[in-house]
Design a protein around this motif. Structure first.
Motif, short mmCIF file in Angstrom:
data_model
loop_
_atom_site.label_atom_id
_atom_site.label_comp_id
_atom_site.label_asym_id
_atom_site.label_seq_id
_atom_site.Cartn_x
_atom_site.Cartn_y
_atom_site.Cartn_z
N ILE A 41 36.42 -88.06 14.51
CA ILE A 41 36.99 -86.79 14.07
C ILE A 41 35.95 -85.68 14.18
CG2 ILE A 41 37.96 -85.53 12.08
CD1 ILE A 41 39.86 -87.58 13.31
N TYR A 42 36.37 -84.54 14.71
CA TYR A 42 35.55 -83.33 14.79
C TYR A 42 36.23 -82.20 14.02
CZ TYR A 42 32.64 -85.42 18.47
OH TYR A 42 31.78 -86.23 19.18
N LEU A 43 35.42 -81.39 13.36
CA LEU A 43 35.92 -80.24 12.62
C LEU A 43 35.40 -78.96 13.26
CD1 LEU A 43 35.27 -81.47 8.96
CD2 LEU A 43 37.32 -81.82 10.37
N GLU A 44 36.30 -78.04 13.53
CA GLU A 44 35.91 -76.74 14.08
C GLU A 44 35.75 -75.76 12.93
OE1 GLU A 44 34.94 -74.60 17.60
OE2 GLU A 44 35.49 -76.70 17.34
N LEU A 45 34.50 -75.32 12.70
CA LEU A 45 34.20 -74.34 11.67
C LEU A 45 34.11 -72.95 12.31
CD1 LEU A 45 31.50 -76.31 9.64
CD2 LEU A 45 33.99 -76.55 9.62
N ALA A 46 33.72 -71.96 11.54
CA ALA A 46 33.67 -70.59 12.06
C ALA A 46 32.66 -70.45 13.19
CB ALA A 46 33.35 -69.62 10.93
N HIS A 47 31.48 -71.07 13.02
CA HIS A 47 30.42 -70.88 14.01
C HIS A 47 29.83 -72.20 14.50
CE1 HIS A 47 30.57 -66.63 13.10
NE2 HIS A 47 30.39 -66.89 11.81
N SER A 48 30.47 -73.31 14.22
CA SER A 48 29.92 -74.60 14.64
C SER A 48 31.01 -75.66 14.68
CB SER A 48 28.79 -75.05 13.69
OG SER A 48 29.30 -75.25 12.39
N THR A 49 30.68 -76.78 15.29
CA THR A 49 31.56 -77.94 15.34
C THR A 49 30.84 -79.12 14.68
OG1 THR A 49 32.57 -77.18 17.40
CG2 THR A 49 32.86 -79.50 16.83
#
Length: 244
Positions: free
Chosen positions: A127-135
């Motif tokens: 699982i990967y999470l896409e944040l505002a400025h990073s993954t």
């Protein structure tokens, strides 16, 4: 002797700092970086393929993160699937957990061609999470339901749930009546004794004749004869199981 006492007193002043330093260092490290544990569970139903249904996310750091998208890397990074666009974003607070429900899909396409995932591919999921400025890459594990030794001595009962338009029914249900009332679709169930019940069923028709139970067309005819159509916008009868 005086110099010895002075040195020992100075040491006692330093001791609290030495004791607090490891704790301060640990707390400081908790605020640096991002670490998330992800546990995924799979499921399917008669009209959709085997797919990820839930992602349990646990924040391992002492800082809040804001999640905009959730992705699954399948078959050791060979494929990437967007599981969920978070709108509004998911807020995962420090050392807290949230469960993200994943909507089922009809099928997958790869380069315009229909593709089906094999179980061996699903078993290699990250699982990967896409944040505002990073993954963020999550430490991912697949949920496995195991019965503890204390419970393994019992015979396991399996609960089977049947529903029609969200209405749970048992083996006594034979027909379902859907109808429109105040621009809302509602459902009632007819059991094998001809009794009618359901959400918002306030009509004076609570019992159908056993002769009408032979078919859904016969039930529709009886409802029309008793003026049910005058109280609703429309209605339709469905067969849930063969009546005998």
């Amino acid at each position: 002797m005086h110099e010895y006492l002075f040195t020992f007193q100075e040491f006692l002043k330093v001791v609290p700092g030495l004791l607090i330093f490891p704790i301060s260092l640990y707390l400081g490290l908790q605020k640096i970086g991002t670490k998330v544990m992800a546990r995924i569970s799979f499921g399917n139903n008669p009209i959709s393929p085997h797919c990820i249904r839930y992602v349990d996310l646990r924040n391992m750091k002492d800082r809040t993160i804001v999640i905009y998208s959730i992705y699954a890397s399948l078959n050791d990074g060979e494929f990437l699937l967007e599981l969920k666009q978070c709108n509004p974003p998911l807020i995962l607070k420090a050392h807290q957990s949230i469960i993200a429900a994943i909507a089922p899909y009809s099928f997958l396409l790869l380069d315009g061609k229909k593709m089906e995932l094999e179980k061996s591919m699903i078993g290699k999921t990250t699982i990967y999470l896409e944040l505002a400025h990073s993954t963020v890459k999550c430490d991912t594990e697949i949920y496995k339901k195991n019965t503890s030794k204390k419970l393994s001595k019992y015979q396991m009962l399996e609960n089977i749930t049947k529903n029609f338009n969200g209405i749970i029914y048992d083996e006594h249900a034979v027909y379902a009546i859907t109808y429109g009332s105040s621009s809302t679709v509602k459902t009632a169930i007819v059991n094998d004794a001809g009794s009618v019940s359901g959400e918002g069923w306030y009509f004076n028709i609570s019992q159908l004749t056993m002769q009408s139970m032979r078919s859904k067309e016969a039930i529709e005819a009886e409802l029309n004869e008793r003026g049910f159509d005058a109280h609703v916008e429309w209605f339709k009868v469905y067969l849930l199981r063969k009546y005998s």
